[in-house]
Motif scaffolding. Structure first.
Motif, short mmCIF file in Angstrom:
data_model
loop_
_atom_site.label_atom_id
_atom_site.label_comp_id
_atom_site.label_asym_id
_atom_site.label_seq_id
_atom_site.Cartn_x
_atom_site.Cartn_y
_atom_site.Cartn_z
N GLY A 62 61.05 -8.06 -20.35
CA GLY A 62 61.89 -9.01 -19.60
C GLY A 62 63.10 -8.29 -19.03
O GLY A 62 62.97 -7.18 -18.49
N GLY A 63 64.28 -8.90 -19.17
CA GLY A 63 65.50 -8.28 -18.65
C GLY A 63 65.68 -6.89 -19.24
O GLY A 63 65.39 -6.67 -20.41
N GLN A 64 66.16 -5.94 -18.42
CA GLN A 64 66.30 -4.58 -18.94
C GLN A 64 67.52 -3.82 -18.43
O GLN A 64 68.09 -3.02 -19.12
CB GLN A 64 65.06 -3.76 -18.62
N GLY A 236 62.50 -19.78 -35.79
CA GLY A 236 61.35 -20.66 -36.06
C GLY A 236 61.75 -22.11 -36.22
O GLY A 236 61.07 -22.87 -36.90
N THR A 237 62.85 -22.52 -35.61
CA THR A 237 63.35 -23.88 -35.79
C THR A 237 63.45 -24.54 -34.41
O THR A 237 64.47 -24.42 -33.72
CB THR A 237 64.73 -23.86 -36.49
N ARG A 238 62.40 -25.21 -34.05
CA ARG A 238 62.35 -25.79 -32.71
C ARG A 238 63.09 -27.13 -32.68
O ARG A 238 62.81 -28.02 -33.48
CB ARG A 238 60.91 -26.00 -32.30
N LEU A 265 73.82 -26.42 -25.74
CA LEU A 265 72.42 -26.22 -25.39
C LEU A 265 72.32 -25.00 -24.51
O LEU A 265 72.85 -24.97 -23.39
CB LEU A 265 71.87 -27.45 -24.66
N ALA A 266 71.65 -23.98 -25.04
CA ALA A 266 71.51 -22.70 -24.30
C ALA A 266 70.04 -22.45 -24.03
O ALA A 266 69.55 -21.32 -24.19
CB ALA A 266 72.14 -21.57 -25.10
N THR A 267 69.33 -23.47 -23.63
CA THR A 267 67.89 -23.37 -23.32
C THR A 267 67.73 -23.39 -21.79
O THR A 267 68.52 -24.05 -21.10
CB THR A 267 67.14 -24.55 -23.94
#
Ligand SMILES: Cc1cc2nc3c(=O)[nH]c(=O)nc-3n(C[C@H](O)[C@H](O)[C@H](O)COP(=O)(O)OP(=O)(O)OC[C@H]3O[C@@H](n4cnc5c(N)ncnc54)[C@H](O)[C@@H]3O)c2cc1C
Length: 463
Positions: A62-64, A236-238, A265-267
Motif C-alpha cells: 500500500g502506501g510507501q 480483531g475488534t470490529r 471514527l478513523a475508518t
C-alpha cells in the motif's frame, strides 16, 4: 487460542480504525494523558499501509513513499527511529507512447514527446487555479459550485486543445487519484493539488511525494505506535455500530460494547457507511460518506535477482499510454539493491480490464509489459506479488476516497469533518494538508484528538 480480554465498560475516548489516522488520534490522546481505547477490526495495524517481509526483501503493498514536506510522517520516522532511504531515481525514465514507441528521458517528460508543450501549459493552469482554493475551509472557495459541477474530463476537453496533452494529464490523474478523469470533480483535483502544495509535489520524486521509502517498510512507524499504545489497542475488534446520545456514546463491537464520552471514527468512508448509527448521522455527513467511493488501484511487485535495468542506464521508472495493464512503474528495490524490484501500478479502467483475466493471465500481462519496457531480462521474475485494494473488505480501495462531482458543493460545509454530536472524524480524507496521504492521515488524527481533548476539558469544567 487465548480468550480476548473483555472490553472495559467505560473509557473517556474510543478511536475506531488503526490506520495511520486512528493510531495518530490514539497516540495524541495518550500523549495528553487521556485514557483511550483504539479498536481495529483486522489483526494488524496500518490499514492502507501494509508491509510484507518476503524472503530477504520488504514489499509495501500500500502506501510507501514519504516526501520532504510531509512533516508529520517525517516527525514519526524520527520519533520512532524508522530509517528511510532515497527512491532510486538515477538514469533515464521510459515513456511508452500510444503507438508502442519508446523514448528515454530525464526530468518531467520527453522533451519532444507528443503534446508535451500543451501538457506543461495545462499543468501551469491547474497550479494557478489551485492557488484559489481556501484550504482550511474548502467549501468557502468562491468558485466551488462552478468547479465542483465539472469533471476533470470535461475541463480538459474544454481547455486543452491537444488530445495528446489531454492523455498525459489523464495518466497523471490515474496515477495520483487512481480513478479516471470522468470520475473526478475539478474542484477535488484542485483541492488535492493545493493540499499537497503543487502538482509537481504530487507527481515528482526528488523533493516531492515520491522522494523516500522506509527501510523496514512503511508500516514501521505504525508498528512502533502500536507498541507505544500497548493494551490500549485492541486488534480483531470490529465495530458494528454506535449509539450516541447527548452525554454518552456506546460503541458496539462483535465482542461487546463500551461506553465512552467521545468517539473518533478513523475508518475510510465506505467502511464508515457499513456502521449502524443510532440516531442516524446528520444528512450532510451521511451523504458525504455515501458519495465518496475509494479509488481503484492494485500494486504489483515483480522481483528479480538484480536490478538489471540499471546497467542499461535506466531508472526503472516508466509511464505507459495505450492498452497496457500498467500505467506507471517504479524501481522498488531494497536500499542495498541485493535484489531488483519493479512495482507496477494498475488503476482505473486498466484495473477493471486486468481483473477480468485469470490470475495466471494477469501475471503474464504485467510481466509482458515489463519486458516491453525493460527488455527480455524482465521475464526472469523470481517472486511476484499483487495486492488488489478494491477487494480489501476493510478499506474498500485506495489510495483514497474520491468524492463524486457535486459532493463538495452540496455537503462539504457540514459533511466533510464537522463532528456529529459526540462523534469526531479522522482519516486522510478529512485532512487539510496532504489529503489522501499518510501524512494527511496523521494530521487528521491529531486534529480529531485536539477536538476531543477540548470537548472533554469543556465538559469537565462545566461538570
Ligand atoms: C496502493 C496504495 C498506494 C499508496 N501510496 C501512498 C504513498 O506512497 N504515500 C502516501 O503517503 N500515501 C499513499 N497511499 C495512501 C495512504 O496509504 C492512505 O492515505 C493512508 O494510509 C490512510 O490512512 P487512514 O488511517 O486514513 O485510513 P486506513 O489506512 O484505511 O485505516 C482505516 C482502518 O480502519 C479499520 N476499520 C475499517 N472498518 C472498521 C470497523 N468496522 N471496525 C474497526 N476498524 C475498522 C481498517 O481495518 C483500517 O485499519 C497509498 C494507498 C494505497 C492503497
Amino acid at each position: 487460542m487465548q480468550p480476548r480480554p473483555e472490553l472495559p465498560s467505560h473509557v473517556p475516548a474510543v478511536v475506531v480504525g488503526a490506520g495511520y489516522a486512528g493510531l495518530s488520534a490514539a497516540l495524541s490522546l495518550q500523549d495528553r494523558g487521556i485514557d483511550v481505547l483504539l479498536l481495529e477490526a483486522s489483526d494488524r495495524v496500518g490499514g492502507r499501509v501494509l508491509s510484507e517481509q518476503r524472503s530477504s526483501i520488504v514489499v509495501d503493498h500500500g502506501g510507501q513513499w514519504v516526501g520532504p514536506t510531509q512533516q508529520r510522517l517525517n516527525a514519526w520516522a524520527k520519533r520512532f527511529d524508522c530509517p528511510t532511504f532515497p527512491t532510486w531515481n538515477v538514469g533515464e525514465h521510459v515513456d511508452i507512447w500510444l503507438d508502442g514507441s519508446k523514448s528515454r528521458y530525464t526530468g518531467i517528460g520527453p522533451d519532444q514527446g507528443a503534446g508535451m508543450a500543451e501538457y506543461l501549459e495545462a499543468i501551469d493552469r491547474l497550479n494557478d487555479l489551485s492557488s484559489r482554493i481556501v484550504l482550511d475551509d474548502p467549501s468557502s472557495t468562491p468558485e466551488l459550485e462552478k468547479w465542483d459541477s465539472e469533471t476533470v474530463y470535461s475541463f480538459l476537453d474544454r481547455t486543452v486543445g491537444s488530445g495528446d496533452a489531454r492523455r498525459r494529464v489523464a495518466l497523471a490523474v490515474q496515477g495520483v487519484w487512481s480513478c479516471e478523469p470522468r470520475d473526478l470533480s475539478l474542484f477535488h483535483l484542485l483541492f488535492y493539488i493545493a493540499s499537497a502544495g503543487s502538482y509537481e509535489q504530487l507527481m515528482e520524486t526528488e523533493g516531492c511525494a515520491q522522494e523516500r521509502r522506509f527501510v523496514r517498510g512503511a508500516q514501521d512507524p505504525a508498528l512502533a505506535v502500536a507498541a507505544a499504545l500497548g493494551d490500549r489497542l485492541r486488534l480483531g475488534t470490529r465495530v458494528l455500530g454506535i449509539e450516541h446520545r447527548d452525554d454518552t456514546a456506546i460503541v458496539h463491537t462483535r465482542d461487546g460494547s463500551v461506553h465512552t464520552d467521545r468517539v473518533v471514527l478513523a475508518t475510510p468512508p465506505p467502511a464508515t457507511a457499513k456502521l449502524e448509527f443510532d440516531p442516524p448521522l446528520p444528512m450532510s455527513r451521511d451523504r458525504w460518506i455515501h458519495r465518496s467511493p475509494m479509488g481503484d488501484v492494485a500494486k504489483v511487485h515483480a522481483v528479480y535477482s538484480t536490478p538489471f535495468w540499471r546497467a542499461d542506464g535506466l531508472s526503472g521508472q516508466a509511464t505507459l499510454y495505450g492498452q497496457h495493464p500498467v500505467g506507471v512503474v517504479f524501481d522498488n528495490s531494497p536500499p542495498d539493491a541485493e535484489q531488483g524490484v519493479l512495482v507496477a501500478f494498475v488503476y482505473g479502467d486498466r484495473l477493471r480490464n486486468w481483473l477480468a483475466l485469470e490470475p495466471e493471465d494477469r501475471r503474464t500481462a504485467v510481466v509482458d509489459t515489463l519486458r516491453h519496457v525493460f527488455g527480455e531480462a524482465a521475464a526472469d521474475v523470481v517472486d511476484y506479488a499483487e495486492k488488489v485494494w478494491p477487494t480489501d473488505q476493510l478499506t474498500g480501495g485506495g489510495y483514497a476516497a474520491v468524492p463524486a462531482p457535486g459532493t463538495w458543493f452540496e455537503h462539504g460545509t457540514a459533511g466533510w469533518r464537522t463532528p456529529a454530536g459526540l462523534i469526531h472524524w479522522a482519516g486522510t480524507e478529512t485532512a487539510t494538508e496532504w489529503n489522501g496521504y499518510i501524512d494527511g492521515a496523521i494530521s487528521s488524527g491529531e486534529r480529531a484528538a485536539e477536538e476531543v481533548a477540548a470537548a472533554l476539558l469543556a465538559s469537565a469544567t462545566v461538570g
